[in-house]
Design a protein around this motif. Structure first.
Motif, short mmCIF file in Angstrom:
data_model
loop_
_atom_site.label_atom_id
_atom_site.label_comp_id
_atom_site.label_asym_id
_atom_site.label_seq_id
_atom_site.Cartn_x
_atom_site.Cartn_y
_atom_site.Cartn_z
N ILE A 74 0.86 -1.19 0.00
CA ILE A 74 0.00 0.00 0.00
C ILE A 74 0.89 1.23 0.00
O ILE A 74 1.63 1.48 0.96
CB ILE A 74 -0.93 0.03 1.23
CG1 ILE A 74 -1.74 -1.26 1.34
CG2 ILE A 74 -1.86 1.25 1.16
CD1 ILE A 74 -2.61 -1.54 0.16
N SER A 77 -0.99 5.71 1.25
CA SER A 77 -2.20 5.65 2.06
C SER A 77 -1.93 4.83 3.32
O SER A 77 -1.15 3.87 3.28
CB SER A 77 -3.36 5.00 1.29
OG SER A 77 -3.72 5.74 0.16
N THR A 78 -2.57 5.20 4.40
CA THR A 78 -2.52 4.38 5.61
C THR A 78 -3.63 3.34 5.54
O THR A 78 -4.60 3.50 4.81
CB THR A 78 -2.69 5.24 6.87
OG1 THR A 78 -3.94 5.94 6.79
CG2 THR A 78 -1.55 6.25 6.99
N TYR A 79 -3.50 2.28 6.32
CA TYR A 79 -4.48 1.21 6.24
C TYR A 79 -4.71 0.56 7.61
O TYR A 79 -3.96 0.75 8.57
CB TYR A 79 -4.03 0.14 5.23
CG TYR A 79 -2.84 -0.68 5.72
CD1 TYR A 79 -3.05 -1.85 6.45
CD2 TYR A 79 -1.53 -0.29 5.46
CE1 TYR A 79 -1.97 -2.59 6.91
CE2 TYR A 79 -0.47 -1.02 5.92
CZ TYR A 79 -0.68 -2.18 6.65
OH TYR A 79 0.37 -2.90 7.12
N LYS A 80 -5.75 -0.23 7.65
CA LYS A 80 -6.09 -1.02 8.84
C LYS A 80 -6.84 -2.25 8.37
O LYS A 80 -7.60 -2.20 7.41
CB LYS A 80 -6.96 -0.19 9.79
CG LYS A 80 -7.43 -0.93 11.04
CD LYS A 80 -8.34 -0.03 11.89
CE LYS A 80 -8.87 -0.76 13.10
NZ LYS A 80 -9.76 0.13 13.91
N PRO A 120 -7.56 5.28 9.49
CA PRO A 120 -6.93 4.76 8.27
C PRO A 120 -7.61 5.31 7.02
O PRO A 120 -8.81 5.56 7.01
CB PRO A 120 -7.14 3.26 8.40
CG PRO A 120 -8.39 3.12 9.21
CD PRO A 120 -8.35 4.26 10.20
N GLU A 121 -6.84 5.48 5.98
CA GLU A 121 -7.39 5.93 4.70
C GLU A 121 -7.99 4.77 3.90
O GLU A 121 -8.87 4.98 3.07
CB GLU A 121 -6.30 6.63 3.89
CG GLU A 121 -5.82 7.91 4.55
CD GLU A 121 -4.57 8.46 3.89
OE1 GLU A 121 -4.68 9.47 3.18
OE2 GLU A 121 -3.48 7.88 4.08
N VAL A 122 -7.50 3.57 4.17
CA VAL A 122 -8.01 2.37 3.50
C VAL A 122 -8.31 1.32 4.56
O VAL A 122 -7.50 1.07 5.45
CB VAL A 122 -7.00 1.80 2.49
CG1 VAL A 122 -7.55 0.54 1.83
CG2 VAL A 122 -6.64 2.83 1.43
N PHE A 124 -9.28 -2.72 5.16
CA PHE A 124 -9.36 -4.05 4.59
C PHE A 124 -10.17 -4.93 5.53
O PHE A 124 -10.07 -4.81 6.76
CB PHE A 124 -7.97 -4.66 4.39
CG PHE A 124 -7.15 -3.97 3.33
CD1 PHE A 124 -7.44 -4.16 1.99
CD2 PHE A 124 -6.10 -3.14 3.68
CE1 PHE A 124 -6.70 -3.52 1.01
CE2 PHE A 124 -5.36 -2.49 2.70
CZ PHE A 124 -5.66 -2.69 1.36
N GLU A 137 -10.75 -4.98 0.13
CA GLU A 137 -11.03 -3.62 0.60
C GLU A 137 -12.47 -3.54 1.10
O GLU A 137 -13.39 -4.05 0.48
CB GLU A 137 -10.80 -2.61 -0.53
CG GLU A 137 -10.78 -1.18 -0.05
CD GLU A 137 -10.25 -0.19 -1.08
OE1 GLU A 137 -10.55 1.01 -0.95
OE2 GLU A 137 -9.56 -0.65 -2.02
#
Length: 311
Positions: A74, A77-80, A120-122, A124, A137
């Motif tokens: 990724i 973007s940040t994610y979680k 988070p920006e994204v 999952f 996603e």
């Protein structure tokens, strides 16, 4: 890309309406609370869809998913990762709280990128299904229809915002370049749901008082839509779809001849019509040269509306 949608409805009274919305979106329905399709729908459009996973990886075991996620990078973007509970699994198959958190951490650590557990920006999602596991996603539905319940102007026999939103989806499952009319719009319940989805719709009604109320309700939610004072018989434009909630309260009793006149006018101005009625009108629909292609019941206790899709 395939999408996995999870569903929820209040009780069995809503099942028929929910399934007609499913058929309108996806071309088929199910009594399961999950449906998979290649068609991408914004979950917030539906009063019944809870969430959507854009399926990236599938596996019979969690370890298969872990190995696939190791290839995911990724950038920018940040994610979680969050665990999505599946209410349809047997009790013996369900994963406990601590195990869910462990699975989230395990998968999150495999992804190359920057984790943000707060904003988070994204997102999952990882979900266990009857066939195995899916990862992708994640998008959660927002109950927009719920915010529309608090209108400044109400009407005792108006559709609920939840039912109105489903009916709009049945009428317009794909709103690209579709022109819609609600020629008996009342206080604008259907108009508000359609406009909030970006659908090109106009309303009209023969009652000047309810036209004023509809305009006030639309403006209350910061939406822009046209409401015209006129009878359906005086509509001259043509539309792809018309949504008609047939008059039925004590102040709006109309004869079979008037109903036929309304539906013949609808036949003249629209290629497709979704009719909401509490009375049997199949014979009148046929007289108006419409073909019934699908239908359902929208129930609330002992009060039943028919939702009839005609072309």
């Amino acid at each position: 890309m395939h999408y996995l949608y999870t569903y929820s409805y209040f009780n069995e009274d809503e099942l028929s309406l929910c399934q007609l919305e499913m058929r309108s979106f996806f071309g088929f329905d199910t009594q399961e609370l999950m449906i998979e399709s290649s068609i991408r729908i914004d979950p917030s459009r539906s009063p019944f869809i809870k969430e959507r996973i854009a399926v990236m990886y599938k596996g019979h075991t969690l370890e298969e998913i872990v190995e696939q996620v190791k290839t995911l990078t990724i950038l920018n973007s940040t994610y979680k990762v969050i665990f999505i509970k599946n209410s349809q699994l047997d009790k013996s198959e369900k994963v406990g709280f601590d195990a869910r958190r462990m699975i989230e951490r395990k998968l999150g650590l495999q992804i190359k990128g920057e984790v943000d557990l707060v904003q988070p920006e994204v997102l999952f999602g990882i979900m266990q299904t009857k066939e195995g596991w899916v990862f992708g996603e994640y998008c959660k539905s927002e109950a927009i229809w719920l915010h529309h319940q608090k209108k400044p102007q109400g009407y005792s026999t108006a559709l609920s915002t939840r039912v109105a939103r489903a009916i709009v989806n049945i009428a317009v499952p794909d709103n690209k370049e579709i022109k819609v009319i609600d020629p008996c719009c009342g206080i604008g319940t259907v108009l508000i749901e359609a406009l909030s989805m970006g659908i090109d719709i106009i309303g009209s009604d023969r009652n000047p008082l309810v036209c004023t109320k509809a305009r006030e309700n639309i403006a209350h939610f910061g939406l822009k839509g046209e409401v015209i004072l006129r009878e359906i018989q005086n509509v001259n434009e043509t539309f792809d779809v018309a949504i008609i909630d047939m008059p039925y309260n004590l102040c709006s009793v109309i004869s079979s001849e008037e109903k036929l006149d309304m539906l013949e006018s609808a036949r003249r101005i629209a290629k497709k019509v979704v009719i909401i009625t509490i009375e049997p009108i199949d014979s009148i629909i046929e007289q108006a040269q419409f073909k019934i292609v699908d239908r359902c019941e929208a129930k609330k206790a002992n009060f039943v509306r028919q939702v009839i899709v005609c072309e």
